[in-house]
Design a protein around this motif. Sequence first.
Motif, PDB file in Angstrom:
ATOM      1  N   THR A 241      -4.100-112.585  -3.464  1.00 48.81           N
ATOM      2  CA  THR A 241      -2.750-112.285  -2.969  1.00 48.81           C
ATOM      3  C   THR A 241      -1.717-112.755  -3.989  1.00 48.81           C
ATOM      4  O   THR A 241      -0.531-112.862  -3.666  1.00 48.81           O
TER       5      THR A 241
ATOM      6  N   TYR B 104      -4.807-102.639  -1.879  1.00 48.33           N
ATOM      7  CA  TYR B 104      -5.460-102.725  -0.569  1.00 48.33           C
ATOM      8  C   TYR B 104      -5.570-101.335   0.045  1.00 48.33           C
ATOM      9  O   TYR B 104      -6.590-100.977   0.645  1.00 48.33           O
TER      10      TYR B 104
ATOM     11  N   PHE C  70      -0.058-107.984   6.495  1.00 54.02           N
ATOM     12  CA  PHE C  70      -1.459-108.030   6.956  1.00 54.02           C
ATOM     13  C   PHE C  70      -1.544-107.900   8.473  1.00 54.02           C
ATOM     14  O   PHE C  70      -2.469-107.289   8.998  1.00 54.02           O
TER      15      PHE C  70
ATOM     16  N   SER D  57      -3.754-105.185  10.393  1.00 54.62           N
ATOM     17  CA  SER D  57      -4.872-105.581  11.260  1.00 54.62           C
ATOM     18  C   SER D  57      -4.790-104.940  12.644  1.00 54.62           C
ATOM     19  O   SER D  57      -5.720-105.070  13.426  1.00 54.62           O
TER      20      SER D  57
ATOM     21  N   ILE E  74      -9.104-106.969   9.246  1.00 48.59           N
ATOM     22  CA  ILE E  74      -8.482-107.652   8.106  1.00 48.59           C
ATOM     23  C   ILE E  74      -8.741-109.152   8.253  1.00 48.59           C
ATOM     24  O   ILE E  74      -8.428-109.740   9.284  1.00 48.59           O
TER      25      ILE E  74
ATOM     26  N   ILE F 160      -4.374-112.420  12.679  1.00 46.10           N
ATOM     27  CA  ILE F 160      -5.211-111.992  11.548  1.00 46.10           C
ATOM     28  C   ILE F 160      -6.456-112.888  11.532  1.00 46.10           C
ATOM     29  O   ILE F 160      -6.351-114.111  11.723  1.00 46.10           O
TER      30      ILE F 160
END
Length: 317
Positions: free
Chosen positions: A104, A115, A144, A148, A153, A191
């Motif tokens: 990241t 991604y 994220f 998700s 994820i 997440i």
Amino acid sequence: MSGRGRIYAWGHSRRFNSYSDYFRGKFGGRVQKLALDAGFTCPNRDGSKGKGGCTFCNNDAFNPSYCHPSLSVSEQLKLGIDFLGRRYRGLSGYLAYFQAYSNTYAPLNKLIDLYEEALSFPGIKGLIIGTRPDCIDNEKLDYFAGLSEKFYIAIEYGVESCYDKTLARINRGHDFRVSTEAIRETAGRGIKTGAHFIFGLPGETIEEMLDEARVISQLPLSTVKFHQLQVIKGTPIEKEFREDPSAFVFFSYEQYVEFFITFLERLNPSIVVERFTGEAPPGLLAEKRWDMKRTEAIVRHVEQRLEELETWQGRLY
Ligand code: SF4
């Protein structure tokens, strides 16, 4: 109740909360991770957090042959699927595993391109993203969290130790509080959150390592990975080891299995355990301590001992 036939808190009869069963439950079949090297660097190497990296680190030790940063994400996925698809029949799908260095550690727009290239590749059901806990922020986590809702994820943080004295000694460049904050922020957004730990880092006693089970159990983690310390040739920790081996608890294989069972008994049963040990190529190891055993054989051995001892993950949690 004990013995065969018992269904444990995690919904199956194995004596620990296993990663493969967790995925089977989620995806209805075997899902394989495809490691990627997307050309990231690491702030503990490029000078922004530190130089020289963590003292144990040699990322080359962990990269499969099919992943190389000169290839695009799609090219690496294609090679990986060709390779693993031949090895394992009847897979239900794949997860793109951004593994090498800190995945990241780039502006969000660059991350999104990488991604989403992976998520649009046929057969990819989600992402697993390995990174440092100081390489995440609210903007990335919000992204994220949105992803998700549609895909699996998971963010996996290298935590390595719960002790600040160890983190300083291995030149980690952050303390344990940074890890706990990142873990709580990530899990708080729904997440999946993973963490990686190493047993046998210099200066830690067996009691301190075992007590990490209590600390880890209180974190909102979905998955954990553990490795025994492997001293890789040419790393700073090799020099430290040669100068003062007494600073290290170096488990024999049999000692490690018994240690790990005691650890598992204390670990929160809701946390899925992905790995017990690491498996660096023997040629890279500065100290060959164990006869090389395949991961599957070690898992079988641990399960056999759990059965002999009539115990299971979380029995003493
Ligand atoms: S272990 Fe991870 S954080 Fe540490 S130097 Fe290596 S890539 Fe960087």
